[in-house]
Design a protein around this motif. Structure first.
Motif, PDB file in Angstrom:
ATOM      1  N   ALA B 199     -28.993  83.231 -39.483  1.00 30.08           N
ATOM      2  CA  ALA B 199     -28.050  82.231 -39.973  1.00 30.08           C
ATOM      3  C   ALA B 199     -28.152  82.090 -41.488  1.00 30.08           C
ATOM      4  O   ALA B 199     -27.142  81.940 -42.173  1.00 30.08           O
ATOM      5  CB  ALA B 199     -28.312  80.892 -39.279  1.00 30.08           C
ATOM      6  N   ARG B 202     -26.438  84.983 -42.931  1.00 33.32           N
ATOM      7  CA  ARG B 202     -25.003  84.820 -42.746  1.00 33.32           C
ATOM      8  C   ARG B 202     -24.432  83.878 -43.794  1.00 33.32           C
ATOM      9  O   ARG B 202     -23.378  84.129 -44.383  1.00 33.32           O
ATOM     10  CB  ARG B 202     -24.748  84.262 -41.347  1.00 33.32           C
ATOM     11  CG  ARG B 202     -23.337  83.751 -41.104  1.00 33.32           C
ATOM     12  CD  ARG B 202     -23.279  82.805 -39.913  1.00 33.32           C
ATOM     13  NE  ARG B 202     -23.982  81.567 -40.225  1.00 33.32           N
ATOM     14  CZ  ARG B 202     -24.356  80.685 -39.318  1.00 33.32           C
ATOM     15  NH1 ARG B 202     -24.137  80.912 -38.039  1.00 33.32           N
ATOM     16  NH2 ARG B 202     -24.994  79.589 -39.676  1.00 33.32           N
ATOM     17  N   ASP B 203     -25.157  82.766 -44.023  1.00 34.37           N
ATOM     18  CA  ASP B 203     -24.616  81.785 -44.950  1.00 34.37           C
ATOM     19  C   ASP B 203     -24.662  82.280 -46.388  1.00 34.37           C
ATOM     20  O   ASP B 203     -23.920  81.813 -47.233  1.00 34.37           O
ATOM     21  CB  ASP B 203     -25.396  80.469 -44.814  1.00 34.37           C
ATOM     22  CG  ASP B 203     -25.116  79.789 -43.482  1.00 34.37           C
ATOM     23  OD1 ASP B 203     -25.969  79.012 -43.022  1.00 34.37           O
ATOM     24  OD2 ASP B 203     -24.054  80.059 -42.905  1.00 34.37           O
ATOM     25  N   LYS B 211     -21.169  89.425 -43.544  1.00 34.25           N
ATOM     26  CA  LYS B 211     -20.901  88.160 -42.867  1.00 34.25           C
ATOM     27  C   LYS B 211     -20.663  88.400 -41.388  1.00 34.25           C
ATOM     28  O   LYS B 211     -21.142  87.664 -40.538  1.00 34.25           O
ATOM     29  CB  LYS B 211     -19.668  87.492 -43.500  1.00 34.25           C
ATOM     30  CG  LYS B 211     -19.999  86.225 -44.227  1.00 34.25           C
ATOM     31  CD  LYS B 211     -18.747  85.445 -44.584  1.00 34.25           C
ATOM     32  CE  LYS B 211     -18.974  83.942 -44.573  1.00 34.25           C
ATOM     33  NZ  LYS B 211     -20.122  83.494 -45.306  1.00 34.25           N
ATOM     34  N   TYR B 214     -24.225  89.688 -39.708  1.00 30.16           N
ATOM     35  CA  TYR B 214     -25.199  88.620 -39.516  1.00 30.16           C
ATOM     36  C   TYR B 214     -24.616  87.453 -38.752  1.00 30.16           C
ATOM     37  O   TYR B 214     -25.302  86.780 -37.997  1.00 30.16           O
ATOM     38  CB  TYR B 214     -25.759  88.142 -40.861  1.00 30.16           C
ATOM     39  CG  TYR B 214     -26.590  89.187 -41.549  1.00 30.16           C
ATOM     40  CD1 TYR B 214     -26.202  89.728 -42.771  1.00 30.16           C
ATOM     41  CD2 TYR B 214     -27.752  89.662 -40.964  1.00 30.16           C
ATOM     42  CE1 TYR B 214     -26.956  90.696 -43.384  1.00 30.16           C
ATOM     43  CE2 TYR B 214     -28.508  90.649 -41.567  1.00 30.16           C
ATOM     44  CZ  TYR B 214     -28.101  91.156 -42.774  1.00 30.16           C
ATOM     45  OH  TYR B 214     -28.836  92.127 -43.386  1.00 30.16           O
ATOM     46  N   GLY B 215     -23.333  87.212 -38.965  1.00 35.19           N
ATOM     47  CA  GLY B 215     -22.720  86.094 -38.271  1.00 35.19           C
ATOM     48  C   GLY B 215     -22.693  86.296 -36.770  1.00 35.19           C
ATOM     49  O   GLY B 215     -22.987  85.384 -35.992  1.00 35.19           O
ATOM     50  N   THR B 216     -22.376  87.516 -36.355  1.00 36.30           N
ATOM     51  CA  THR B 216     -22.349  87.779 -34.922  1.00 36.30           C
ATOM     52  C   THR B 216     -23.738  87.656 -34.331  1.00 36.30           C
ATOM     53  O   THR B 216     -23.945  87.042 -33.290  1.00 36.30           O
ATOM     54  CB  THR B 216     -21.819  89.196 -34.651  1.00 36.30           C
ATOM     55  OG1 THR B 216     -20.687  89.415 -35.461  1.00 36.30           O
ATOM     56  CG2 THR B 216     -21.473  89.378 -33.199  1.00 36.30           C
ATOM     57  N   GLY B 220     -23.748  81.865 -34.312  1.00 33.92           N
ATOM     58  CA  GLY B 220     -23.199  80.567 -34.677  1.00 33.92           C
ATOM     59  C   GLY B 220     -24.234  79.471 -34.773  1.00 33.92           C
ATOM     60  O   GLY B 220     -23.928  78.302 -34.572  1.00 33.92           O
TER      61      GLY B 220
ATOM     62  N   LEU C 134     -19.273  80.815 -32.554  1.00 31.60           N
ATOM     63  CA  LEU C 134     -19.191  81.230 -33.949  1.00 31.60           C
ATOM     64  C   LEU C 134     -18.409  80.224 -34.791  1.00 31.60           C
ATOM     65  O   LEU C 134     -18.515  80.213 -36.004  1.00 31.60           O
ATOM     66  CB  LEU C 134     -18.559  82.621 -34.048  1.00 31.60           C
ATOM     67  CG  LEU C 134     -19.384  83.703 -33.337  1.00 31.60           C
ATOM     68  CD1 LEU C 134     -18.712  85.048 -33.462  1.00 31.60           C
ATOM     69  CD2 LEU C 134     -20.775  83.772 -33.922  1.00 31.60           C
ATOM     70  N   GLN C 145     -23.355  75.204 -45.774  1.00 30.34           N
ATOM     71  CA  GLN C 145     -24.057  76.501 -45.834  1.00 30.34           C
ATOM     72  C   GLN C 145     -25.524  76.337 -46.217  1.00 30.34           C
ATOM     73  O   GLN C 145     -26.344  77.162 -45.865  1.00 30.34           O
ATOM     74  CB  GLN C 145     -23.408  77.381 -46.904  1.00 30.34           C
ATOM     75  CG  GLN C 145     -22.214  78.125 -46.417  1.00 30.34           C
ATOM     76  CD  GLN C 145     -21.720  79.084 -47.476  1.00 30.34           C
ATOM     77  OE1 GLN C 145     -22.192  79.074 -48.610  1.00 30.34           O
ATOM     78  NE2 GLN C 145     -20.775  79.893 -47.117  1.00 30.34           N
TER      79      GLN C 145
END
Lengths: 391, 471, 186
Positions: B199, B202-203, B211, B214-216, B220, C134, C145
């Motif tokens: 996370a 991702r951020d 994005k 790492y986001g996947t 979430g 997500l 963030q």
């Protein structure tokens, strides 16, 4: 065949057909590798081959079964009951070390009968020979004047076989007639069974010995594939030819056993097969042995030669304390040297001096009863008629 | 709590109090933001040249491994040095060697978590990754050492045309279940621990690809306490499950030997001895890879401090002493049992044809690590790294001694034979190191090698009562 | 007040930013004492004691994992015993094929128990956390963030029965919250 052996014919000329003189030997300083299947020379104090003098035998006929650790083994108390072996015939073998002279005819016969592959000199030097039966050759006594001990060793077909329990895929299991079976098509070749065999009788097909030439084993898929026709014709059609990666071992010539059992079924026809005895037959090593040292048969039949030998005096099993209960009983060698021959006092002493005198007074029955037999085969005489027909 | 003393200046503390202060887990008073920033930057920055310089030879060695594997499967097990009676030699030695190395990672992650050792937080991610890669290298061997690899599926309990099932009493099948469970649980544990750090990446991600990637993987993750609540429970129970798992897996591996009848194998000392040895060798491997990694990324010395290394060296000397004790006990029992086969087996280990392996093992495992009793050698990283190579080698020798030496001389002297390795044995083993380091290099390039959120959680300011007076 | 997300959509809640774990901890305690039920606090790492501060009970996951483990154990018993003793019993080293053979299966029973427990732990945790998810309203706020970095956040959801924008804003300010933002669903 190229690269095998040496041509000695240059020594033999028309002028000198039988013998010649005027030859000289010169040390060249070169070395040449020889191949042998056994490295060790001594039994290292392990009573695998047992012998005694006539005197010792007369003193205690059952001395062989009490030698070494065997005299001290307490009775085995099992935590559970073993599954019953339901067949009326239970196969076993007796090997008479008295008459065996180590001629290796059994080894050759077994190879011929069971399609045991030839691996070539290089592989024999790497200890990958495939003989299902081997003659163990030990020396005993003084190095200058040793006794040679020859012992045929094949799969002992243990009733509690250590090889069976470690096979992850159940490729080796026990049959109802007491054989340790080997299912080649199930074997994936982990080699754990071979590691766990105390006698190392199991042989692994490290290469495709039957499909690739022994000079090209390391070439893999680039080697010539296939067997020469003459080799194919030499194979016994009754026995599978094994591919690489599978384990094999003595099967007590199961093809001959099954043939005999099938003819018994044919003979019995519609009647109960158990009323008809299995005809006499010999396994391959037994058939070839010139001195009748290998005796195979139905141990459940008290009249059979093998049963009489097993229940007799000289019998012992190897590594009894492991409680694997082998079906192969060895009969100790009895020597009767002429005392006037030099070195006669060394003859028949391969296992060292007998136990101290006080030991003989211990309950001889307990020792003697344990002597020649493994576990009695699980079949009772009196339940014959009540038994269902098993296949 | 260790961090409480950081609230008072050390000049105010009595000498007794000073003596028990634990060294801070994060040096130079680094803040959370710095931790996240620096560790992420290792992943986010352009690939450094040294990484390529290390990756290329490792990939080459992996290629060598691949070639050896193809040669092995196409030609037969005979390309190795195995024979009758030595059915297992380098293959199973290497298997047990790699599995043993893997166990240190799980110990650091799970057992040190349960025992509330906060110093595990900066090494656990790299150690767990090392576990996964070590198990991958290990798993090559049981899969490929079989004579008919294309039928290895016979090991799986699935219905088949012959109606036959596996022998669930066989230690090799226990191995199949144990090692696959171990790998699966390790992957799950490692991934679970990664989620909050993913996370973070991702951020911070700037490009769409990063994005997305790492986001996947971060699923979430928000960091809300309602999530942390379940997360902590899952992590605690995974640690609690992994602890008996790591003890059982290496015990099951030791059962391959302990449940056989062969003298020198048939002994109840193997499970604890193997587990201690695994932890011993594994910690040495963790240090072998972490010390160079921290030398390259020097600010990591604030997170993987000398104190961490010191503690790991103490674990090494402790487990090494257990292993040494086990060796002595084996010798004692061989004599005390009066079993002639057992006595002979150990005699041949020490004085037979493989005596050099036995004494190397003794020196590398028992004698060399004892130097860690001295604080100088525990706290100077170059020395630590050099000395850690001895357990690495010694553990290989130990498994070789147990397997090949014992098999070459067991019950029946007529079957005794020597074992000689072939080039395939040797290069395949070297190739597994190539695979291991390749995977590790890829790991440090794409994933954070320090567990950022756990290190943040052990900072003094992570304590909700930080800065308050204690009643 | 700042707005995050599409103002046309429903309001998700009121969120604030905090600087330290202890601030967040005390904020949670005060929110719990004030009677709010639907609120959450966000941090880069789990804060010790936060569950009590928020008035949350112990996670149910532990009991679910126990059931998972039990399932694993029973599966393993069936997997090993049924083929060995019922479907195709074989004589292997003279070992029995009745119930006395079950101890030989112990390593497999143990490993499958652990395996299924681990699966339950991980996938149970995902399910109870609603992961993967997500998209979430809090991601609409760009300052959020920093939650994975070094900042702490708190949100009082609009769904909470006691929620009014005014009261929530005042409370959050009094707790030390900065950058109070109204977060919308989309």
């Amino acid at each position: 065949m190229e690269g095998v052996g040496f041509n000695a014919y240059p020594l033999r000329t028309t002028a000198a057909l039988r013998f010649r003189d005027g030859v000289a030997i010169r040390i060249t300083g070169d070395t040449y590798p020889l191949a042998r299947t056994q490295e060790a020379r001594s039994m290292h104090g392990r009573d695998l081959f047992r012998e005694g003098t006539l005197e010792r035998y007369e003193d205690d006929p059952k001395f062989a079964g009490k030698m070494g650790m065997d005299g001290h083994i307490p009775p085995n108390i099992s935590l559970y009951t073993h599954p019953e072996l339901t067949s009326k015939e239970q196969w076993g073998m007796a090997v008479d070390l008295n008459t065996c002279m180590g001629c290796n005819a059994c080894v050759v016969a077994c190879q011929a009968e069971n399609n045991v592959p030839v691996v070539g000199k290089e592989q024999v030097r790497k200890n990958r020979d495939m003989a299902w039966i081997r003659i163990d050759r030990y020396f005993a006594g003084e190095p200058e004047d040793p006794e040679m001990l020859a012992q045929p060793v094949m799969c002992q077909h243990c009733e509690n076989a250590p090889c069976e329990t470690v096979c992850p895929v159940n490729a080796t299991v026990h049959s109802e007639d007491g054989l340790n079976l080997m299912a080649y098509n199930r074997c994936i070749g982990t080699r754990y069974c071979a590691n766990n065999c105390p006698w190392k009788v199991r042989r692994f097909n490290y290469f495709d010995y039957n499909a690739r030439p022994t000079t090209e084993l390391y070439w893999g898929p680039l080697a010539k594939k296939g067997m020469a026709d003459s080799l194919k014709m030499s194979k016994n059609p009754n026995v599978t030819v094994r591919m690489r990666g599978v384990m094999e071992k003595c099967t007590f010539c199961i093809q001959r056993i099954e043939e005999a059992k099938i003819s018994r079924l044919v003979e019995a026809g519609p009647t109960d097969k158990n009323k008809v005895p299995v005809r006499e037959f010999k396994v391959a090593c037994q058939q070839a042995c010139p001195s009748d040292s290998l005796v195979f048969g139905n141990i459940n039949d008290p009249e059979s030669r093998v049963a009489r030998l097993r229940n007799g005096d000289r019998g012992y099993v190897m590594l009894k304390y492991l409680n694997t209960a082998p079906r192969v009983t060895y009969l100790a060698r009895i020597k009767n040297p002429n005392p006037k021959i030099p070195g006669a006092d060394q003859v028949g002493q391969a296992n060292g001096a007998p136990h101290g005198a006080g030991h003989g007074e211990e309950p001889a029955e307990a020792h003697g009863a344990e002597a020649a037999q493994g576990r009695p085969a699980g079949h009772d005489e009196k339940t014959h008629s009540a038994e269902e027909v098993h296949h | 709590m260790a961090d409480a003393s950081a609230a008072r200046p050390s000049a105010d503390l009595t000498p007794d109090e000073q003596a028990v202060i634990r060294p801070p887990l994060v040096l130079n008073q680094r803040k959370m933001g710095w931790i996240a920033n620096y560790v992420s930057s290792i992943v986010e920055d352009k690939t450094p040249v040294w990484w390529w310089a290390c990756l290329v030879p490792c990939l080459l060695l992996t290629g060598v491994l691949g070639f050896c594997i193809v040669y092995l499967i196409s030609t037969g097990v005979g390309v190795w040095g195995n024979n009758h009676p030595v059915g297992w030699a380098w293959d199973i030695t290497n298997f047990v060697f790699w599995i043993g190395i893997g166990h240190a990672g799980t110990l650091i992650s799970a057992i040190l978590f349960l025992t509330r050792q906060k110093w595990r937080t900066s090494i656990n991610r790299a150690a767990e990754a090392m576990t996964l890669f070590a198990v991958i290298c290990a798993a090559i061997y049981p899969g490929l050492h079989v004579g008919r690899v294309w039928m290895a599926w016979f090991l799986a309990p699935v219905p088949n045309a012959n109606g036959i099932w596996q022998n669930f009493r066989s230690p090799l099948l226990w191995d199949v279940f144990a090692v696959s469970t171990y790998f699966t649980v390790s992957v799950l544990f490692w991934y679970t621990g990664l989620i909050p750090d993913l996370a973070t990446l991702r951020d911070r991600a700037k490009t769409k690809i990063k994005k997305f990637f790492y986001g996947t993987l971060a699923l979430g993750w928000r960091g809300g306490n309602r999530q942390w609540r379940h997360y902590e429970m899952a992590y605690l129970l995974l640690a609690g499950l992994s602890t008996p798992l790591v003890l059982s897996v290496h015990s099951v591996v030791s059962f391959d030997f302990a449940t056989s009848v062969i003298p020198g194998w048939h002994t109840t000392i193997f499970p604890p001895y193997f587990v201690a040895g695994a932890i011993f060798g594994g910690f040495a491997m963790v240090l072998t890879i972490m010390i160079p990694a921290c030398a390259i990324y020097k600010p990591l010395h604030d997170l993987v401090t000398v104190s961490h290394v010191d503690k790991m060296c103490k674990v090494i000397v402790f487990t090494g002493s257990i292993v040494g004790y086990a060796y002595i006990m084996e010798l004692f029992m061989a004599w005390y049992s009066a079993n002639p086969f057992e006595k002979a087996a150990f005699w041949y280990r020490a004085f037979g044809p493989f005596w050099w392996a036995y004494w190397s093992m003794m020196f590398c495992n028992v004698i060399a690590p004892q130097i860690f009793w001295f604080k100088y050698f525990r706290t100077h990283l170059v020395w630590v790294w050099i000395i850690c190579q001895f357990p690495n080698m010694g553990m290989w020798y130990e498994r070789f001694v147990i397997i090949a030496t014992t098999l070459s001389r067991d019950f029946t002297p007529s079957a005794w034979a020597q074992f000689h390795p072939t080039w395939v044995d040797i290069w395949m083993f070297i190739g597994t190191f190539g695979l291991f380091f390749t995977l590790f290099l890829i790991f440090i390039r794409f994933l954070p090698m320090i567990c950022m959120f756990e290190v943040k959680a052990v900072l003094p300011e992570a304590d909700p009562h930080h800065g308050e007076n204690h009643g | 007040m700042n707005i995050a997300g599409d103002p046309q959509s429903k309001a998700y809640g009121l969120a604030a930013e905090f600087d330290s774990a202890s601030q967040l901890f005390h904020a949670a305690e005060r929110l719990r004492d004030a009677g709010y039920k639907k609120f959450d606090v966000f941090s880069p790492f789990p804060i010790h004691g936060m569950d009590d501060a928020m008035g949350l009970k112990r996670s149910l996951l532990g009991k679910i994992i126990f059931i998972g483990g039990l399932t694993g154990f029973l599966t393993a018993v069936c997997l090993t015993f049924i083929p060995s003793s019922i479907l195709y019993p074989l004589i292997v080293m003279g070992k029995p094929t009745n119930l006395y053979t079950v101890p030989a299966f112990f390593p497999i029973l143990f490993e499958l128990t652990i395996l299924l427990s681990a699966f339950t732990a991980v996938f149970g945790m995902f399910i109870m956390n609603g992961l993967p998810r997500l998209n979430h309203p809090m991601f609409n706020w760009d300052r959020f963030q920093r939650v994975s970095d070094d900042k702490f956040f708190c949100v009082i959801e609009a769904k909470d029965p006691k929620f009014t924008e005014r009261a929530a804003k005042d409370l959050l300010e009094s707790l030390g919250g900065q950058n109070i933002t109204k977060v919308h669903e989309d």
